[in-house]
Design a protein around this motif. Sequence first.
Motif, mmCIF file in Angstrom:
data_model
loop_
_atom_site.group_PDB
_atom_site.id
_atom_site.type_symbol
_atom_site.label_atom_id
_atom_site.label_comp_id
_atom_site.label_asym_id
_atom_site.label_seq_id
_atom_site.Cartn_x
_atom_site.Cartn_y
_atom_site.Cartn_z
ATOM 1 N N GLY A 112 46.310 33.375 33.738
ATOM 2 C CA GLY A 112 44.887 33.683 33.782
ATOM 3 C C GLY A 112 44.099 32.652 34.561
ATOM 4 N N ILE A 113 44.382 31.391 34.327
ATOM 5 C CA ILE A 113 43.684 30.319 35.039
ATOM 6 C C ILE A 113 43.997 30.370 36.530
ATOM 7 C CG2 ILE A 113 43.500 27.809 35.292
ATOM 8 C CD1 ILE A 113 44.106 27.618 32.261
ATOM 9 N N ILE A 114 45.261 30.628 36.858
ATOM 10 C CA ILE A 114 45.657 30.720 38.274
ATOM 11 C C ILE A 114 44.985 31.916 38.938
ATOM 12 C CG2 ILE A 114 47.615 31.068 39.826
ATOM 13 C CD1 ILE A 114 49.341 29.631 37.647
ATOM 14 N N HIS A 115 44.889 33.050 38.231
ATOM 15 C CA HIS A 115 44.227 34.235 38.780
ATOM 16 C C HIS A 115 42.765 33.930 39.106
ATOM 17 C CE1 HIS A 115 47.247 37.161 36.659
ATOM 18 N NE2 HIS A 115 47.769 36.549 37.694
ATOM 19 N N VAL A 116 42.116 33.205 38.219
ATOM 20 C CA VAL A 116 40.708 32.858 38.428
ATOM 21 C C VAL A 116 40.548 32.039 39.705
ATOM 22 C CG1 VAL A 116 38.817 31.448 37.539
ATOM 23 C CG2 VAL A 116 40.025 33.004 36.005
ATOM 24 N N GLN A 117 41.345 31.012 39.832
ATOM 25 C CA GLN A 117 41.245 30.143 41.012
ATOM 26 C C GLN A 117 41.598 30.900 42.288
ATOM 27 O OE1 GLN A 117 39.828 27.504 41.320
ATOM 28 N NE2 GLN A 117 40.789 26.009 42.682
ATOM 29 N N ARG A 118 42.595 31.765 42.199
ATOM 30 C CA ARG A 118 43.001 32.537 43.378
ATOM 31 C C ARG A 118 41.898 33.499 43.811
ATOM 32 N NH1 ARG A 118 45.411 37.395 44.178
ATOM 33 N NH2 ARG A 118 45.848 37.724 41.950
ATOM 34 N N GLY A 119 41.245 34.160 42.844
ATOM 35 C CA GLY A 119 40.177 35.086 43.184
ATOM 36 C C GLY A 119 39.043 34.407 43.925
ATOM 37 N N LEU B 235 46.932 26.191 46.619
ATOM 38 C CA LEU B 235 46.986 27.089 45.474
ATOM 39 C C LEU B 235 48.370 27.067 44.825
ATOM 40 C CD1 LEU B 235 45.565 29.222 43.731
ATOM 41 C CD2 LEU B 235 46.336 30.961 45.371
ATOM 42 N N VAL B 236 49.412 26.977 45.637
ATOM 43 C CA VAL B 236 50.773 26.873 45.104
ATOM 44 C C VAL B 236 50.915 25.604 44.273
ATOM 45 C CG1 VAL B 236 53.214 26.644 45.697
ATOM 46 C CG2 VAL B 236 51.770 28.242 46.975
ATOM 47 N N ASP B 237 50.385 24.484 44.794
ATOM 48 C CA ASP B 237 50.423 23.222 44.051
ATOM 49 C C ASP B 237 49.616 23.330 42.760
ATOM 50 O OD1 ASP B 237 51.961 22.151 46.063
ATOM 51 O OD2 ASP B 237 50.280 21.167 47.075
ATOM 52 N N PHE B 238 48.449 23.971 42.851
ATOM 53 C CA PHE B 238 47.604 24.165 41.676
ATOM 54 C C PHE B 238 48.349 24.985 40.618
ATOM 55 C CE2 PHE B 238 44.565 26.867 39.383
ATOM 56 C CZ PHE B 238 43.710 25.909 38.842
ATOM 57 N N GLY B 239 49.026 26.039 41.064
ATOM 58 C CA GLY B 239 49.777 26.879 40.139
ATOM 59 C C GLY B 239 50.852 26.101 39.406
#
Length: 283
Positions: A161-168, A187-191
Amino acid sequence: MNIKFSDENLFKNLLESSLVSLPIGSVLYGLQHSQSDRDFLHILPTFRQEEESFLRNFHQLQYKKSVENSSENTTEIALEMPEDHIFVSLPTFLKNCIVGESTINFECLHTVALKESKLSFLYEQRKNFYNYCIMRAYLGFCERDIKHYKKRQTDTDRASGIIHVQRGLLFAQNIFQDNFELIVDDLVDFGGDVRANYKEFERFLPIYLESAKDFRQETLNKAYERGDLVRYMLPENQKILDNSLSALIATDFYQQKRNQITQENQTQIMEMYYNSFENWVEY
Protein backbone atom coordinates in the motif's frame (compact mmCIF):
# COMPACT_ATOMS: atom_id res chain seq x y z
CA MET A 1 -14.33 -2.56 -13.51
CA ASN A 2 -13.69 -6.24 -14.09
CA ILE A 3 -16.39 -8.85 -14.70
CA LYS A 4 -15.19 -12.15 -13.26
CA PHE A 5 -15.83 -15.43 -15.06
CA SER A 6 -14.83 -19.04 -14.40
CA ASP A 7 -15.53 -20.84 -17.69
CA GLU A 8 -12.23 -22.50 -18.64
CA ASN A 9 -13.29 -23.05 -22.26
CA LEU A 10 -14.09 -19.36 -22.61
CA PHE A 11 -10.71 -18.53 -21.07
CA LYS A 12 -8.82 -20.73 -23.54
CA ASN A 13 -10.76 -19.35 -26.50
CA LEU A 14 -10.08 -15.75 -25.49
CA LEU A 15 -6.43 -16.52 -24.84
CA GLU A 16 -5.90 -17.88 -28.35
CA SER A 17 -7.88 -14.98 -29.82
CA SER A 18 -5.85 -12.23 -28.15
CA LEU A 19 -4.05 -9.71 -30.31
CA VAL A 20 -1.33 -9.39 -27.67
CA SER A 21 -0.75 -10.65 -24.13
CA LEU A 22 1.06 -8.34 -21.73
CA PRO A 23 2.46 -8.96 -18.23
CA ILE A 24 1.13 -6.44 -15.71
CA GLY A 25 1.60 -5.68 -12.03
CA SER A 26 4.70 -5.25 -9.91
CA VAL A 27 6.98 -6.89 -12.46
CA LEU A 28 6.45 -3.87 -14.74
CA TYR A 29 8.00 -1.56 -12.15
CA GLY A 30 10.82 -3.83 -10.95
CA LEU A 31 8.95 -4.12 -7.63
CA GLN A 32 8.12 -7.83 -7.68
CA HIS A 33 8.77 -9.92 -4.57
CA SER A 34 8.31 -13.51 -3.47
CA GLN A 35 4.55 -13.09 -2.93
CA SER A 36 3.86 -11.03 -6.04
CA ASP A 37 0.93 -12.06 -8.21
CA ARG A 38 1.43 -13.10 -11.82
CA ASP A 39 -1.05 -11.10 -13.85
CA PHE A 40 -1.58 -10.61 -17.57
CA LEU A 41 -3.67 -8.30 -19.69
CA HIS A 42 -4.86 -9.59 -23.07
CA ILE A 43 -6.15 -7.22 -25.74
CA LEU A 44 -8.94 -8.69 -27.86
CA PRO A 45 -10.38 -7.82 -31.25
CA THR A 46 -13.95 -6.59 -31.24
CA PHE A 47 -16.12 -9.57 -32.14
CA ARG A 48 -19.14 -9.39 -34.43
CA GLN A 49 -21.92 -9.56 -31.81
CA GLU A 50 -20.22 -6.74 -29.91
CA GLU A 51 -19.94 -4.60 -33.04
CA GLU A 52 -23.63 -5.10 -33.87
CA SER A 53 -24.87 -4.32 -30.35
CA PHE A 54 -26.29 -0.97 -29.15
CA LEU A 55 -24.30 -1.50 -25.96
CA ARG A 56 -20.87 0.06 -25.61
CA ASN A 57 -19.30 -1.90 -22.80
CA PHE A 58 -16.47 -0.39 -20.77
CA HIS A 59 -15.80 -3.32 -18.44
CA GLN A 60 -13.00 -5.86 -18.68
CA LEU A 61 -13.23 -9.62 -18.15
CA GLN A 62 -11.20 -11.34 -15.42
CA TYR A 63 -10.27 -15.01 -15.09
CA LYS A 64 -8.26 -16.46 -12.21
CA LYS A 65 -6.11 -19.41 -13.20
CA SER A 66 -5.81 -21.69 -10.16
CA VAL A 67 -3.32 -24.40 -9.27
CA GLU A 68 -6.01 -27.07 -9.56
CA ASN A 69 -6.53 -26.16 -13.23
CA SER A 70 -2.85 -26.14 -14.09
CA SER A 71 -1.31 -28.27 -16.80
CA GLU A 72 2.12 -29.94 -16.95
CA ASN A 73 2.89 -27.80 -19.96
CA THR A 74 4.89 -24.85 -18.63
CA THR A 75 5.79 -23.29 -21.96
CA GLU A 76 2.70 -21.06 -22.13
CA ILE A 77 2.17 -18.14 -19.80
CA ALA A 78 -1.36 -19.25 -18.98
CA LEU A 79 -0.34 -22.69 -17.74
CA GLU A 80 2.48 -22.13 -15.25
CA MET A 81 1.05 -21.11 -11.88
CA PRO A 82 -1.90 -19.27 -10.26
CA GLU A 83 -2.52 -16.10 -12.26
CA ASP A 84 -5.07 -13.41 -12.97
CA HIS A 85 -5.90 -12.79 -16.60
CA ILE A 86 -7.63 -9.62 -17.74
CA PHE A 87 -9.28 -9.55 -21.17
CA VAL A 88 -10.24 -6.26 -22.77
CA SER A 89 -11.37 -5.34 -26.27
CA LEU A 90 -9.09 -3.00 -28.17
CA PRO A 91 -11.55 -0.03 -28.19
CA THR A 92 -12.19 -0.41 -24.44
CA PHE A 93 -8.47 -0.67 -23.78
CA LEU A 94 -7.88 2.61 -25.60
CA LYS A 95 -10.79 4.39 -23.95
CA ASN A 96 -9.56 3.30 -20.52
CA CYS A 97 -6.09 4.61 -21.36
CA ILE A 98 -7.42 7.99 -22.44
CA VAL A 99 -10.04 8.75 -19.77
CA GLY A 100 -8.01 7.38 -16.85
CA GLU A 101 -10.38 4.52 -16.11
CA SER A 102 -7.41 2.16 -15.85
CA THR A 103 -3.84 3.27 -15.21
CA ILE A 104 -2.80 -0.34 -15.86
CA ASN A 105 -3.97 0.01 -19.47
CA PHE A 106 -1.97 3.23 -19.77
CA GLU A 107 1.15 1.50 -18.42
CA CYS A 108 0.78 -1.28 -21.00
CA LEU A 109 1.42 1.32 -23.70
CA HIS A 110 5.01 1.50 -22.45
CA THR A 111 5.86 -2.22 -22.37
CA VAL A 112 8.42 -3.99 -24.51
CA ALA A 113 5.87 -6.73 -25.20
CA LEU A 114 3.55 -4.19 -26.86
CA LYS A 115 6.45 -2.60 -28.75
CA GLU A 116 7.33 -5.98 -30.26
CA SER A 117 3.73 -6.91 -31.14
CA LYS A 118 1.39 -6.25 -34.07
CA LEU A 119 0.09 -3.33 -32.01
CA SER A 120 3.46 -1.57 -31.90
CA PHE A 121 1.87 1.63 -33.25
CA LEU A 122 0.37 2.12 -29.78
CA TYR A 123 3.82 2.09 -28.24
CA GLU A 124 5.01 4.60 -30.84
CA GLN A 125 2.03 6.88 -30.08
CA ARG A 126 2.18 6.41 -26.29
CA LYS A 127 2.98 10.06 -25.54
CA ASN A 128 -0.19 11.14 -27.33
CA PHE A 129 -2.03 9.58 -24.35
CA TYR A 130 -0.34 11.84 -21.78
CA ASN A 131 -3.21 13.96 -20.53
CA TYR A 132 -4.88 15.64 -17.58
CA CYS A 133 -7.23 12.75 -16.87
CA ILE A 134 -4.57 10.05 -16.58
CA MET A 135 -2.53 12.19 -14.17
CA ARG A 136 -5.65 12.91 -12.12
CA ALA A 137 -6.33 9.17 -12.04
CA TYR A 138 -2.90 8.39 -10.58
CA LEU A 139 -3.37 11.04 -7.90
CA GLY A 140 -6.87 9.78 -7.18
CA PHE A 141 -5.64 6.22 -6.67
CA CYS A 142 -2.85 7.57 -4.47
CA GLU A 143 -5.37 9.37 -2.24
CA ARG A 144 -7.66 6.33 -2.21
CA ASP A 145 -4.86 4.02 -1.11
CA ILE A 146 -4.05 6.33 1.79
CA LYS A 147 -7.69 6.60 2.82
CA HIS A 148 -8.13 2.82 2.92
CA TYR A 149 -4.65 1.96 4.20
CA LYS A 150 -5.88 0.76 7.60
CA LYS A 151 -8.03 -1.89 5.93
CA ARG A 152 -4.92 -3.74 4.81
CA GLN A 153 -4.48 -6.83 6.99
CA THR A 154 -0.98 -8.23 6.44
CA ASP A 155 2.51 -6.76 6.66
CA THR A 156 3.09 -7.55 2.99
CA ASP A 157 -0.14 -5.82 2.00
CA ARG A 158 0.63 -2.75 4.11
CA ALA A 159 4.06 -2.44 2.53
CA SER A 160 2.46 -2.74 -0.91
CA GLY A 161 0.00 0.00 0.00
CA ILE A 162 2.75 2.45 0.89
CA ILE A 163 4.65 1.62 -2.31
CA HIS A 164 1.46 2.08 -4.39
CA VAL A 165 0.97 5.52 -2.88
CA GLN A 166 4.49 6.66 -3.69
CA ARG A 167 4.32 5.17 -7.18
CA GLY A 168 1.04 6.93 -7.96
CA LEU A 169 2.43 10.31 -6.99
CA LEU A 170 5.73 9.75 -8.78
CA PHE A 171 4.09 8.50 -11.99
CA ALA A 172 1.74 11.51 -12.13
CA GLN A 173 4.67 13.88 -11.70
CA ASN A 174 6.78 12.09 -14.30
CA ILE A 175 3.99 12.13 -16.90
CA PHE A 176 3.61 15.86 -16.30
CA GLN A 177 7.35 16.31 -16.83
CA ASP A 178 7.25 14.14 -19.98
CA ASN A 179 9.81 11.67 -18.62
CA PHE A 180 7.58 8.72 -17.72
CA GLU A 181 9.24 5.32 -17.36
CA LEU A 182 7.84 2.16 -15.83
CA ILE A 183 11.01 1.34 -13.90
CA VAL A 184 12.42 4.14 -11.76
CA ASP A 185 15.56 3.27 -9.80
CA ASP A 186 14.64 5.47 -6.84
CA LEU A 187 11.23 3.81 -6.62
CA VAL A 188 12.80 0.34 -6.73
CA ASP A 189 15.12 1.34 -3.87
CA PHE A 190 12.18 2.83 -1.98
CA GLY A 191 10.23 -0.40 -2.43
CA GLY A 192 13.07 -2.43 -0.97
CA ASP A 193 13.33 -0.13 2.05
CA VAL A 194 9.58 -0.26 2.68
CA ARG A 195 9.44 -4.05 2.48
CA ALA A 196 12.33 -4.24 4.95
CA ASN A 197 10.46 -2.13 7.55
CA TYR A 198 7.15 -0.65 6.40
CA LYS A 199 6.30 0.72 9.86
CA GLU A 200 9.02 3.36 9.49
CA PHE A 201 7.14 4.76 6.50
CA GLU A 202 3.58 4.76 7.83
CA ARG A 203 4.13 8.15 9.47
CA PHE A 204 4.84 9.68 6.07
CA LEU A 205 1.40 8.83 4.65
CA PRO A 206 -0.13 12.20 5.67
CA ILE A 207 2.81 13.91 3.96
CA TYR A 208 2.27 11.87 0.80
CA LEU A 209 -1.41 12.80 0.90
CA GLU A 210 -0.63 16.51 1.14
CA SER A 211 1.92 16.20 -1.66
CA ALA A 212 -0.68 14.57 -3.92
CA LYS A 213 -3.30 17.21 -3.14
CA ASP A 214 -0.81 20.05 -3.59
CA PHE A 215 0.40 18.69 -6.94
CA ARG A 216 -3.18 18.27 -8.15
CA GLN A 217 -4.35 21.73 -7.04
CA GLU A 218 -1.29 23.89 -7.58
CA THR A 219 0.39 22.27 -10.55
CA LEU A 220 -1.93 20.00 -12.49
CA ASN A 221 -5.18 21.96 -12.27
CA LYS A 222 -3.50 25.30 -12.97
CA ALA A 223 -1.66 23.91 -15.99
CA TYR A 224 -4.96 22.57 -17.33
CA GLU A 225 -6.71 25.89 -16.74
CA ARG A 226 -3.92 27.67 -18.66
CA GLY A 227 -4.46 25.32 -21.59
CA ASP A 228 -1.06 23.64 -21.17
CA LEU A 229 -2.59 20.17 -20.87
CA VAL A 230 -5.05 18.29 -23.05
CA ARG A 231 -8.02 16.73 -21.30
CA TYR A 232 -8.02 13.59 -23.47
CA MET A 233 -6.09 13.77 -26.76
CA LEU A 234 -5.40 16.38 -29.43
CA PRO A 235 -7.78 16.04 -32.44
CA GLU A 236 -4.90 15.53 -34.85
CA ASN A 237 -3.58 12.67 -32.69
CA GLN A 238 -7.05 11.15 -32.49
CA LYS A 239 -7.05 11.02 -36.30
CA ILE A 240 -3.61 9.37 -36.36
CA LEU A 241 -4.82 6.75 -33.89
CA ASP A 242 -7.96 6.03 -35.92
CA ASN A 243 -5.93 5.63 -39.11
CA SER A 244 -3.63 3.16 -37.35
CA LEU A 245 -6.60 1.19 -36.04
CA SER A 246 -8.16 1.07 -39.49
CA ALA A 247 -4.94 -0.33 -40.94
CA LEU A 248 -4.74 -2.97 -38.20
CA ILE A 249 -8.37 -4.07 -38.60
CA ALA A 250 -7.80 -4.58 -42.35
CA THR A 251 -4.99 -7.09 -41.72
CA ASP A 252 -5.42 -10.86 -41.99
CA PHE A 253 -3.93 -11.13 -38.49
CA TYR A 254 -6.73 -9.09 -36.93
CA GLN A 255 -9.50 -10.79 -38.89
CA GLN A 256 -8.15 -14.25 -38.06
CA LYS A 257 -8.05 -13.43 -34.35
CA ARG A 258 -11.55 -11.98 -34.45
CA ASN A 259 -12.95 -15.06 -36.18
CA GLN A 260 -11.44 -17.35 -33.54
CA ILE A 261 -13.92 -16.17 -30.89
CA THR A 262 -16.73 -18.71 -31.20
CA GLN A 263 -20.36 -17.71 -31.58
CA GLU A 264 -21.17 -19.48 -28.32
CA ASN A 265 -18.55 -17.51 -26.45
CA GLN A 266 -19.59 -14.25 -28.10
CA THR A 267 -23.10 -14.86 -26.80
CA GLN A 268 -21.80 -15.70 -23.33
CA ILE A 269 -19.77 -12.52 -23.17
CA MET A 270 -22.68 -10.39 -24.36
CA GLU A 271 -24.86 -11.90 -21.61
CA MET A 272 -22.29 -10.75 -19.06
CA TYR A 273 -22.23 -7.28 -20.62
CA TYR A 274 -26.03 -7.02 -20.60
CA ASN A 275 -26.16 -8.05 -16.96
CA SER A 276 -23.48 -5.56 -15.94
CA PHE A 277 -25.29 -2.78 -17.81
CA GLU A 278 -28.44 -3.35 -15.76
CA ASN A 279 -27.03 -4.63 -12.46
CA TRP A 280 -23.47 -3.28 -12.50
CA VAL A 281 -20.62 -5.61 -11.52
CA GLU A 282 -20.96 -7.95 -8.54
CA TYR A 283 -18.03 -8.99 -6.34
